[in-house]
Structures are given as C-alpha cells and as structure tokens.
Design a protein around this motif. Structure first.
Motif, PDB file in Angstrom:
ATOM      1  N   PRO A  14       0.828  -1.208   0.000  1.00 37.57           N
ATOM      2  CA  PRO A  14       0.000   0.000   0.000  1.00 37.57           C
ATOM      3  C   PRO A  14       0.862   1.258   0.000  1.00 37.57           C
ATOM      4  O   PRO A  14       1.959   1.269   0.555  1.00 37.57           O
ATOM      5  CB  PRO A  14      -0.787  -0.099   1.313  1.00 37.57           C
ATOM      6  N   SER A  16       1.185   5.013   1.252  1.00 38.98           N
ATOM      7  CA  SER A  16       0.624   5.916   2.268  1.00 38.98           C
ATOM      8  C   SER A  16       0.639   7.375   1.829  1.00 38.98           C
ATOM      9  O   SER A  16       0.089   8.239   2.499  1.00 38.98           O
ATOM     10  CB  SER A  16       1.387   5.755   3.590  1.00 38.98           C
ATOM     11  N   THR A  18      -0.148  10.690  -0.769  1.00 42.72           N
ATOM     12  CA  THR A  18      -1.292  11.159  -1.542  1.00 42.72           C
ATOM     13  C   THR A  18      -0.848  12.234  -2.527  1.00 42.72           C
ATOM     14  O   THR A  18       0.266  12.742  -2.444  1.00 42.72           O
ATOM     15  CB  THR A  18      -2.360  11.774  -0.620  1.00 42.72           C
ATOM     16  N   PRO A  55      -2.929   2.700  -4.781  1.00 39.27           N
ATOM     17  CA  PRO A  55      -3.688   1.921  -3.794  1.00 39.27           C
ATOM     18  C   PRO A  55      -3.204   2.130  -2.355  1.00 39.27           C
ATOM     19  O   PRO A  55      -2.017   2.058  -2.083  1.00 39.27           O
ATOM     20  CB  PRO A  55      -3.468   0.471  -4.226  1.00 39.27           C
ATOM     21  N   SER A  56      -4.162   2.366  -1.473  1.00 38.93           N
ATOM     22  CA  SER A  56      -3.859   2.513  -0.047  1.00 38.93           C
ATOM     23  C   SER A  56      -4.079   1.176   0.644  1.00 38.93           C
ATOM     24  O   SER A  56      -4.462   0.182   0.021  1.00 38.93           O
ATOM     25  CB  SER A  56      -4.766   3.579   0.575  1.00 38.93           C
ATOM     26  N   GLU A  57      -3.892   1.153   1.950  1.00 41.71           N
ATOM     27  CA  GLU A  57      -4.047  -0.099   2.703  1.00 41.71           C
ATOM     28  C   GLU A  57      -5.477  -0.630   2.662  1.00 41.71           C
ATOM     29  O   GLU A  57      -5.722  -1.794   2.952  1.00 41.71           O
ATOM     30  CB  GLU A  57      -3.591   0.085   4.143  1.00 41.71           C
ATOM     31  N   ASN A  58      -6.448   0.209   2.281  1.00 43.80           N
ATOM     32  CA  ASN A  58      -7.848  -0.229   2.209  1.00 43.80           C
ATOM     33  C   ASN A  58      -8.192  -0.885   0.878  1.00 43.80           C
ATOM     34  O   ASN A  58      -9.308  -1.356   0.698  1.00 43.80           O
ATOM     35  CB  ASN A  58      -8.774   0.967   2.445  1.00 43.80           C
ATOM     36  N   HIS A  59      -7.276  -0.900  -0.065  1.00 43.83           N
ATOM     37  CA  HIS A  59      -7.518  -1.492  -1.378  1.00 43.83           C
ATOM     38  C   HIS A  59      -7.718  -3.005  -1.232  1.00 43.83           C
ATOM     39  O   HIS A  59      -7.041  -3.646  -0.428  1.00 43.83           O
ATOM     40  CB  HIS A  59      -6.337  -1.193  -2.307  1.00 43.83           C
ATOM     41  N   PRO A  60      -8.644  -3.587  -2.004  1.00 36.24           N
ATOM     42  CA  PRO A  60      -8.905  -5.035  -1.895  1.00 36.24           C
ATOM     43  C   PRO A  60      -7.676  -5.928  -2.093  1.00 36.24           C
ATOM     44  O   PRO A  60      -7.604  -7.021  -1.537  1.00 36.24           O
ATOM     45  CB  PRO A  60      -9.935  -5.290  -3.009  1.00 36.24           C
ATOM     46  N   SER A  63      -6.239  -6.843   1.258  1.00 34.33           N
ATOM     47  CA  SER A  63      -7.117  -7.383   2.289  1.00 34.33           C
ATOM     48  C   SER A  63      -6.840  -8.872   2.487  1.00 34.33           C
ATOM     49  O   SER A  63      -6.103  -9.491   1.729  1.00 34.33           O
ATOM     50  CB  SER A  63      -8.580  -7.171   1.895  1.00 34.33           C
ATOM     51  N   LYS A  74      -3.607 -13.342   3.593  1.00 34.33           N
ATOM     52  CA  LYS A  74      -3.477 -12.082   2.858  1.00 34.33           C
ATOM     53  C   LYS A  74      -3.415 -12.356   1.367  1.00 34.33           C
ATOM     54  O   LYS A  74      -2.873 -13.369   0.928  1.00 34.33           O
ATOM     55  CB  LYS A  74      -2.213 -11.339   3.282  1.00 34.33           C
TER      56      LYS A  74
END
Length: 118
Positions: A14, A16, A18, A55-60, A63, A74
């Motif tokens: 990911p 971090s 922006t 993509p951030s850490e919330n990207h599928p 997950s 993971k």
C-alpha cells in the motif's frame, strides 16, 4: 527502518502518500517551475479527484481472504530480505576474510558521490 512503500516496492505494498502530499512538497521546496507541466497537471487532477491515487491499505488487493474455518490469508505479502546496511556489513565481513581492513563510514549517507567524497 525500511518503509516498504518508500523503497521501490511498486504495486505490491500500500502507498501511504497522496497527491496532496506531493503538492505540499512542491510548495515547500518551491518546485513549481522545476517540474514538467504534465507532472503538475497530474497532481492537480489527483487532488481534484479526477484520477485515482495509488492503492492505499484499504484497497482489496491488500485485504485478507477467508479460506474456510476462519483460515484467513493475505492476498499479497511483501517480505524484506535485505537492505543497504546488511549489504554493507556483509561486504565488510567478506573483505576482512580476504585480508583487507574495511572501514564502514555509514550506511545512511545521502547525496552525490562527488560532494560526499569532498
């Protein structure tokens, strides 16, 4: 240490940062006239939400997936197996074995070699 999103790990970790972070750095270091217009335009498009950020850490992709019976795994995992400090230390040890007397001045030196060497 060694933040994976900053050491050229590409799309496997990911990000971090922006577009706003990039914009702030450009302002802070007064780089508006140093960068290509296409770069500045792209950053502005990102700030405006017209293009996706990396993509951030919330990207599928980052997950965990459930493989039954609460067995979570993971989608993507990155393991750092070496870094500059380990490489320099190994080189110094090997050169000692070969009869040399290495002196490690550091592993966090930054800048142009011609300036650092003095």
């Amino acid at each position: 240490g060694d933040p994976l999103d900053l050491i050229a790990s590409g799309p496997t970790v990911p990000d971090s940062s922006t577009f706003e972070d990039a914009h702030q750095l450009i302002q802070k270091y007064n780089l508006q006239n140093e960068l290509p217009t296409k770069v500045l335009d792209m950053i502005q498009l990102g700030i405006n939400g017209q293009i996706d950020d990396s993509p951030s850490e919330n990207h599928p992709a980052f997950s965990s997936s459930d493989y039954g019976r609460n067995n979570k795994r993971k989608q993507c995992e990155t393991v750092l197996v070496g870094n500059n400090e380990l490489a320099v230390t190994a080189a110094a040890l090997e050169s000692q074995k070969r009869g040399y007397h290495p002196i490690v001045l550091g592993t966090r030196i930054e800048g142009e070699a011609k300036h650092i060497a003095g």
